[in-house]
Design an enzyme around this catalytic site. Structure first.
Site, PDB file in Angstrom:
ATOM      1  CG  ASP A 227      11.680   1.645  -3.423  1.00 14.68           C
ATOM      2  OD1 ASP A 227      11.661   2.433  -4.387  1.00 14.68           O
ATOM      3  OD2 ASP A 227      11.792   2.015  -2.242  1.00 14.68           O
TER       4      ASP A 227
ATOM      5  CB  SER B  89      -0.919  -0.010   1.228  1.00 11.01           C
ATOM      6  OG  SER B  89      -0.138  -0.124   2.415  1.00 11.01           O
TER       7      SER B  89
ATOM      8  CB  VAL C 202       2.176 -11.390   0.726  1.00  7.70           C
ATOM      9  CG1 VAL C 202       2.424 -12.436  -0.364  1.00  7.70           C
ATOM     10  CG2 VAL C 202       0.932 -10.583   0.406  1.00  7.70           C
TER      11      VAL C 202
ATOM     12  N   GLY D 146       3.620   2.628  -4.975  1.00  5.71           N
ATOM     13  CA  GLY D 146       3.275   1.770  -6.097  1.00  5.71           C
ATOM     14  C   GLY D 146       1.900   1.153  -5.913  1.00  5.71           C
TER      15      GLY D 146
ATOM     16  CD  GLU E   6      15.048  14.992   3.410  1.00  5.56           C
ATOM     17  OE1 GLU E   6      14.642  15.660   2.461  1.00  5.56           O
ATOM     18  OE2 GLU E   6      14.585  13.881   3.673  1.00  5.56           O
TER      19      GLU E   6
ATOM     20  CB  ALA F 198       7.777   8.812  -4.482  1.00  9.34           C
ATOM     21  CD  GLN F 199       6.835  11.197  -9.969  1.00  8.60           C
ATOM     22  OE1 GLN F 199       6.471  10.596 -10.983  1.00  8.60           O
ATOM     23  NE2 GLN F 199       5.985  11.838  -9.206  1.00  8.60           N
TER      24      GLN F 199
END
Ligand SMILES: Cc1cc2nc3c(=O)[nH]c(=O)nc-3n(C[C@H](O)[C@H](O)[C@H](O)COP(=O)(O)OP(=O)(O)OC[C@H]3O[C@@H](n4cnc5c(N)ncnc54)[C@H](O)[C@@H]3O)c2cc1C
Length: 464
Positions: free
Chosen positions: A318, A17, A84, A20, A179, A329-330
């Site tokens: 990923d 979730s 899973v 992707g 960060e 993310a893209q």
């Protein structure tokens, strides 16, 4: 065991979730299919902001909306909580487990978007003392450890122990490390200023360390240098060409490029040095007609993101290895949209696996914040650092954050933190700090019990 309900619609099972998985389900909203999203978490986690949960700026709910609620109006989608444990490409089934309950889902098309996890390069024992930052649990644990270290430093009367408690080491100088190190320094300098009586939080030591010779290596030397200079201005110590060879409760052992080993005594360590693909990737690749996984365990997919011999099994995000597509993310969003595009054509009877157009990645750039009002950004050949890059970072993260309410509360929290010095999420609990060790103990007890039961059964058989 439950077997998924039968339907005469095309059944799509989506594993995961994250970026992707959720994108895949939402892209199928208007398609004539029945989608089941099975994930081991009940939320869609916006990983890029985990470091803000760890440093008290945002709450976990703001970056992790509940997928069941996000998808409640999508009538062709159902959400299933479960881990899973098996995928059978021949039988076209996915088996998941929730506690002792097992569910078997039958699929016509499968999208595996199970992502990646922290890699300790074969030293998984480091995780006990240097958690990574991949999950909400990780971020909350880190918040507990960071703020807990200041509390312990205030209480101790031993100067060496105080110094150890006030030394924070972030291992891995990629975007996450940069960060986090910047935010620990700002937390100490701005938010905690004047809040303690025997320590000065601003005198803490924040070390950002990497075995590579540069900060933010994938973003190029110019942006890496800009980020390094800004971090140094904040008081962060940068240690490059420094390989961590051991991590224990007291601190870390580091080997420098010359081969010399040294110790850094530090209470709080964070690991952001590497990723390893989810084992489901290998599980799928092993059943295909020769698809392999790369060194990080990512599936070397076909140009249409499927595995060899199974044009209905897609691996995205990923977990996929596609040349030129970073683990960002893209990559996951675009991969999921491509896979669902193919599934929609399949349902319409317009797909021929032999003539599918290959997946094409559109690079929208990358960015990292260094501190408030300061970020680095690379879009194509354009490289930018400073306030404008930070504004770009801010807007982009808001656009991709799921849910209107989350966006509003995130903006409010950012206003509080960036224009002043307050942070709204500074609460820490014992569970945050001690849950990992408690769970490790439980797991070890469970293994011992299972072993004892197996030995007793063996003994019983021999006697019989
Ligand atoms: C700290 C951090 C900061 C980041 N910052 C950025 C950034 O600034 N910009 C950027 O573009 N990218 C960033 N990334 C990377 C980005 O978050 C990932 O590329 C993206 O999340 C990949 O999406 P995914 O769907 O492949 O995997 P994920 O988002 O990781 O989702 C995987 C899903 O699979 C589920 N899952 C895993 N195993 C199982 C199983 N056995 N059974 C059931 N479900 C399972 C998980 O619960 C999860 O829902 C960052 C990542 C991290 C960790």
């Amino acid at each position: 065991m439950t077997v998924s309900a039968s339907t005469n619609k095309h059944r799509v099972v989506v594993i995961g979730s994250g970026f992707g998985g959720l994108t895949a389900v939402q892209s199928l909203k208007k398609a004539d299919v029945q989608v089941t999203m099975v994930s081991r978490t009940t939320t869609h986690l916006f990983q890029p902001l985990l470091y803000q949960v760890a440093t008290g700026i945002l709450s976990e709910g703001e970056i992790a909306p509940t997928t069941r609620l996000v998808l409640r109006n999508q009538k062709n989608a159902e959400v299933l909580l479960g881990d899973v444990t098996a995928i059978d490409l021949e039988a076209q089934t996915v088996t998941s487990k929730l506690m002792s309950m097992e569910t078997v889902l039958q699929y016509d098309s499968l999208i595996v978007a199970a992502g990646a996890q922290q890699s300790y390069f074969g030293n998984d024992q480091f995780a006990t003392y240097a958690p990574g930052m991949k999950t909400i649990d990780d971020a909350l644990e880190l918040r507990g450890r960071i703020l807990g270290a200041f509390e312990a430093a205030e209480v101790t009367t031993d100067p060496a122990e105080r110094e150890r408690r006030l030394t924070f080491v972030v291992i891995g100088a990629g975007p996450t490390g940069v960060e986090l190190a910047g935010q620990i320094a700002e937390l100490a300098e701005r938010t905690l200023r004047g809040a303690f009586r025997t320590i000065k939080p601003s005198e803490c030591r924040v070390i950002l360390m990497d075995a590579a010779p540069a900060v933010l290596a994938p973003m190029g030397p110019k942006l890496g240098k800009a980020a390094q200079e800004r971090l140094e201005k904040l008081g962060v110590e940068i240690q490059l060409n420094a390989m961590v060879t051991n991590v224990d409760y007291q601190g870390i052992t580091v080997k420098d490029s010359g081969g010399d080993e040294r110790r850094i005594e530090c209470a709080c360590k964070v690991w952001s040095a590497g990723v390893q693909a989810n084992p489901l990737g290998k599980l799928v690749a092993d059943q295909s007609d020769g698809t392999e996984v790369d060194r990080a365990g990512r599936v070397v997919v076909e140009p249409d993101l499927t595995v060899k011999g199974h044009p209905n099994v897609f691996v995205v995000g990923d977990l996929m290895a596609v040349k030129g597509v970073p683990g960002m993310a893209q990559g996951a969003i675009q991969g999921a949209k491509y896979a669902t595009g193919v599934i929609k054509k399949t349902v319409a009877g317009e797909d021929d696996p032999r003539t599918r157009k290959p997946f094409k990645y559109f690079d929208k750039g990358s960015m990292a914040t260094v501190s408030r009002f300061d970020a680095v950004m690379k879009v194509g050949k354009i490289e930018m650092s400073g306030f404008l890059a930070w504004l770009g970072w801010l807007l982009l993260h808001l656009v991709y954050l799921v849910g209107y309410k989350n966006r509003v509360s995130t903006v409010l929290n950012w206003l509080i933190t960036f224009s002043g010095s307050g942070r709204g999420q500074m609460a820490i609990t014992s569970q945050m700090i001690y849950a990992r060790t408690a769970m490790e103990r439980l797991e070890s007890q469970r293994r011992q019990d299972a072993l004892a039961a197996a030995e007793a059964a063996d003994e019983g058989e021999k006697r019989a």
